[in-house]
Motif scaffolding. Structure first.
Motif, PDB file in Angstrom:
ATOM      1  N   GLN A 111      -6.226   6.722  -3.914  1.00  0.00           N
ATOM      2  CA  GLN A 111      -7.740   6.953  -3.503  1.00  0.00           C
ATOM      3  C   GLN A 111      -8.282   6.095  -5.160  1.00  0.00           C
ATOM      4  OE1 GLN A 111      -9.656  10.911  -3.444  1.00  0.00           O
ATOM      5  NE2 GLN A 111      -9.246  10.850  -1.271  1.00  0.00           N
ATOM      6  N   ARG A 112      -8.181   6.813  -6.459  1.00  0.00           N
ATOM      7  CA  ARG A 112      -8.436   5.807  -7.610  1.00  0.00           C
ATOM      8  C   ARG A 112      -8.073   4.558  -7.056  1.00  0.00           C
ATOM      9  NH1 ARG A 112      -5.960   8.735 -12.066  1.00  0.00           N
ATOM     10  NH2 ARG A 112      -7.195   9.875 -11.129  1.00  0.00           N
ATOM     11  N   GLY A 113      -6.792   4.178  -6.318  1.00  0.00           N
ATOM     12  CA  GLY A 113      -6.213   2.449  -6.599  1.00  0.00           C
ATOM     13  C   GLY A 113      -7.456   1.794  -5.175  1.00  0.00           C
ATOM     14  N   GLN A 114      -7.731   2.493  -4.527  1.00  0.00           N
ATOM     15  CA  GLN A 114      -8.789   2.409  -3.276  1.00  0.00           C
ATOM     16  C   GLN A 114      -9.966   1.839  -4.146  1.00  0.00           C
ATOM     17  OE1 GLN A 114      -9.154   4.651  -0.129  1.00  0.00           O
ATOM     18  NE2 GLN A 114      -7.105   4.094   0.862  1.00  0.00           N
ATOM     19  N   TRP A 115     -10.699   3.036  -4.838  1.00  0.00           N
ATOM     20  CA  TRP A 115     -11.561   1.959  -5.674  1.00  0.00           C
ATOM     21  C   TRP A 115     -11.616   1.265  -6.049  1.00  0.00           C
ATOM     22  CZ3 TRP A 115     -15.930   3.489  -4.128  1.00  0.00           C
ATOM     23  CH2 TRP A 115     -16.703   4.389  -3.527  1.00  0.00           C
ATOM     24  N   ILE A 116     -10.591   1.173  -7.123  1.00  0.00           N
ATOM     25  CA  ILE A 116      -9.945   0.001  -8.183  1.00  0.00           C
ATOM     26  C   ILE A 116     -10.491  -1.616  -7.323  1.00  0.00           C
ATOM     27  CG2 ILE A 116      -8.460  -1.168  -9.838  1.00  0.00           C
ATOM     28  CD1 ILE A 116      -7.947   2.137 -11.227  1.00  0.00           C
ATOM     29  N   ALA A 117      -9.225  -1.269  -6.121  1.00  0.00           N
ATOM     30  CA  ALA A 117      -9.744  -2.662  -5.500  1.00  0.00           C
ATOM     31  C   ALA A 117     -10.453  -2.738  -4.977  1.00  0.00           C
ATOM     32  CB  ALA A 117      -8.354  -2.142  -3.731  1.00  0.00           C
ATOM     33  N   PHE A 118     -11.608  -1.984  -4.514  1.00  0.00           N
ATOM     34  CA  PHE A 118     -12.555  -2.895  -4.209  1.00  0.00           C
ATOM     35  C   PHE A 118     -13.705  -2.788  -5.191  1.00  0.00           C
ATOM     36  CE2 PHE A 118     -16.957  -0.800  -3.261  1.00  0.00           C
ATOM     37  CZ  PHE A 118     -17.239  -1.563  -1.983  1.00  0.00           C
ATOM     38  N   VAL A 119     -13.397  -2.696  -6.393  1.00  0.00           N
ATOM     39  CA  VAL A 119     -14.408  -2.921  -7.627  1.00  0.00           C
ATOM     40  C   VAL A 119     -13.728  -4.384  -7.583  1.00  0.00           C
ATOM     41  CG1 VAL A 119     -14.852  -2.522  -9.679  1.00  0.00           C
ATOM     42  CG2 VAL A 119     -15.080  -0.877  -8.221  1.00  0.00           C
ATOM     43  N   THR A 120     -12.751  -4.566  -7.982  1.00  0.00           N
ATOM     44  CA  THR A 120     -12.150  -6.114  -8.441  1.00  0.00           C
ATOM     45  C   THR A 120     -12.350  -6.788  -7.208  1.00  0.00           C
ATOM     46  OG1 THR A 120      -9.957  -5.090  -9.326  1.00  0.00           O
ATOM     47  CG2 THR A 120      -9.872  -7.067  -8.779  1.00  0.00           C
ATOM     48  N   VAL A 121     -12.505  -6.793  -5.769  1.00  0.00           N
ATOM     49  CA  VAL A 121     -12.849  -7.440  -4.671  1.00  0.00           C
ATOM     50  C   VAL A 121     -14.003  -7.807  -5.031  1.00  0.00           C
ATOM     51  CG1 VAL A 121     -12.403  -8.050  -2.383  1.00  0.00           C
ATOM     52  CG2 VAL A 121     -10.698  -6.958  -2.929  1.00  0.00           C
ATOM     53  N   LEU A 122     -15.181  -6.656  -5.193  1.00  0.00           N
ATOM     54  CA  LEU A 122     -16.303  -7.303  -5.093  1.00  0.00           C
ATOM     55  C   LEU A 122     -16.884  -7.922  -6.405  1.00  0.00           C
ATOM     56  CD1 LEU A 122     -19.438  -6.190  -4.058  1.00  0.00           C
ATOM     57  CD2 LEU A 122     -19.750  -4.403  -5.338  1.00  0.00           C
ATOM     58  N   GLY A 145     -10.953 -17.870  -1.219  1.00  0.00           N
ATOM     59  CA  GLY A 145     -10.190 -17.902  -0.001  1.00  0.00           C
ATOM     60  C   GLY A 145      -8.900 -17.129  -0.585  1.00  0.00           C
ATOM     61  N   ALA A 146      -8.900 -17.530  -1.723  1.00  0.00           N
ATOM     62  CA  ALA A 146      -7.825 -16.945  -2.623  1.00  0.00           C
ATOM     63  C   ALA A 146      -7.694 -14.966  -2.634  1.00  0.00           C
ATOM     64  CB  ALA A 146      -7.460 -17.418  -4.511  1.00  0.00           C
ATOM     65  N   SER A 147      -8.777 -14.753  -3.540  1.00  0.00           N
ATOM     66  CA  SER A 147      -9.027 -13.447  -2.479  1.00  0.00           C
ATOM     67  C   SER A 147      -8.390 -13.065  -1.463  1.00  0.00           C
ATOM     68  CB  SER A 147     -10.291 -13.091  -3.650  1.00  0.00           C
ATOM     69  OG  SER A 147     -11.075 -13.372  -4.648  1.00  0.00           O
ATOM     70  N   LEU A 148      -9.094 -13.374  -0.708  1.00  0.00           N
ATOM     71  CA  LEU A 148      -9.169 -13.077   1.115  1.00  0.00           C
ATOM     72  C   LEU A 148      -7.536 -13.185   1.048  1.00  0.00           C
ATOM     73  CD1 LEU A 148     -12.056 -14.220   2.251  1.00  0.00           C
ATOM     74  CD2 LEU A 148     -11.850 -11.848   2.045  1.00  0.00           C
ATOM     75  N   VAL A 149      -7.550 -14.258   1.177  1.00  0.00           N
ATOM     76  CA  VAL A 149      -5.562 -13.975   0.623  1.00  0.00           C
ATOM     77  C   VAL A 149      -5.017 -12.658   0.437  1.00  0.00           C
ATOM     78  CG1 VAL A 149      -3.584 -15.562   0.543  1.00  0.00           C
ATOM     79  CG2 VAL A 149      -5.887 -16.766   1.741  1.00  0.00           C
ATOM     80  N   ALA A 150      -4.861 -12.670  -0.918  1.00  0.00           N
ATOM     81  CA  ALA A 150      -4.585 -11.356  -1.346  1.00  0.00           C
ATOM     82  C   ALA A 150      -4.371 -10.372  -0.812  1.00  0.00           C
ATOM     83  CB  ALA A 150      -5.336 -11.645  -2.966  1.00  0.00           C
ATOM     84  N   ILE A 151      -5.777 -10.002  -0.372  1.00  0.00           N
ATOM     85  CA  ILE A 151      -6.393  -8.671   0.557  1.00  0.00           C
ATOM     86  C   ILE A 151      -5.814  -8.124   1.055  1.00  0.00           C
ATOM     87  CG2 ILE A 151      -8.103  -8.121   1.071  1.00  0.00           C
ATOM     88  CD1 ILE A 151     -10.455  -8.215  -0.376  1.00  0.00           C
ATOM     89  N   VAL A 152      -5.486  -9.730   2.547  1.00  0.00           N
ATOM     90  CA  VAL A 152      -4.333  -9.305   3.442  1.00  0.00           C
ATOM     91  C   VAL A 152      -3.124  -9.381   3.140  1.00  0.00           C
ATOM     92  CG1 VAL A 152      -4.543 -10.224   6.015  1.00  0.00           C
ATOM     93  CG2 VAL A 152      -6.599 -11.111   5.115  1.00  0.00           C
ATOM     94  N   THR A 153      -2.717  -9.544   2.637  1.00  0.00           N
ATOM     95  CA  THR A 153      -1.438  -9.956   2.018  1.00  0.00           C
ATOM     96  C   THR A 153      -0.790  -8.286   1.544  1.00  0.00           C
ATOM     97  OG1 THR A 153      -1.386 -12.190   1.197  1.00  0.00           O
ATOM     98  CG2 THR A 153       0.687 -10.593   0.433  1.00  0.00           C
TER      99      THR A 153
END
Length: 166
Positions: A111-122, A145-153
């Motif tokens: 959960q902590r990792g998901q919140w950190i990932a969400f804040v980073t993407v935001l 675009g680079a952010s979206l590619v990284a998230i999907v990967t």
């Protein structure tokens, strides 16, 4: 002597027939009647009968014998078994608690990792939007675009790793 002829009566009544010949003898079931031998020699019966018991405790008969040989032997055996059982139950309870704690910690980390990932993407999307808004659309679109590619990967490799571990 012919192999199909019966042997002497002395040899069939002997408790343990043994061949006097040095030649290999072929066993023929109709020559030796085991049940007749058991009826004739009851001492042989007591040697054949065996007692089997399975389980953590001795049989009640054995407990009686232990009680006769050792003062309070049966009681001491029962107390030992009860202590062993309670120790095993406590060990299983402790293992279950540890497993539950491990699972809870793992879920908290996820959960902590998901919140950190969400804040980073935001933050990357906000940065991209600000770059596009301020007049650098190519740079803003590149970061987005680079952010979206990284998230999907990350999502694809995460699912692949989970499926391999199962």
């Amino acid at each position: 002597m012919n192999d199909n002829q019966p042997r002497d009566s002395e040899e069939t009544k002997a408790p343990c027939p043994q061949s006097q010949n040095t030649e290999k003898e072929i066993y023929q079931p109709d020559e030796l009647d085991i049940l007749d031998k058991l009826e004739e020699n009851p001492q042989l019966i007591s040697k054949i009968i065996a007692k089997f018991h399975s389980g953590p405790l001795p049989s009640p008969e054995d407990l009686t014998i232990y009680n006769q040989l050792i003062p309070n032997g049966a009681d001491r055996i029962m107390q030992s078994v009860e202590r062993e059982q309670s120790a095993r139950i406590e060990l299983d309870r402790h293992k279950t608690e540890c497993d539950i704690n491990y699972i809870n910690k793992s879920l908290q980390l996820q959960q902590r990792g998901q919140w950190i990932a969400f804040v980073t993407v935001l933050l990357f999307f906000i940065l991209s939007f600000l770059l596009i808004w301020t007049g650098s659309p190519v740079l803003g679109a590149s970061i987005m675009g680079a952010s979206l590619v990284a998230i999907v990967t990350i999502f694809i490799t995460g699912k692949a790793i989970k499926s391999k571990s199962k």
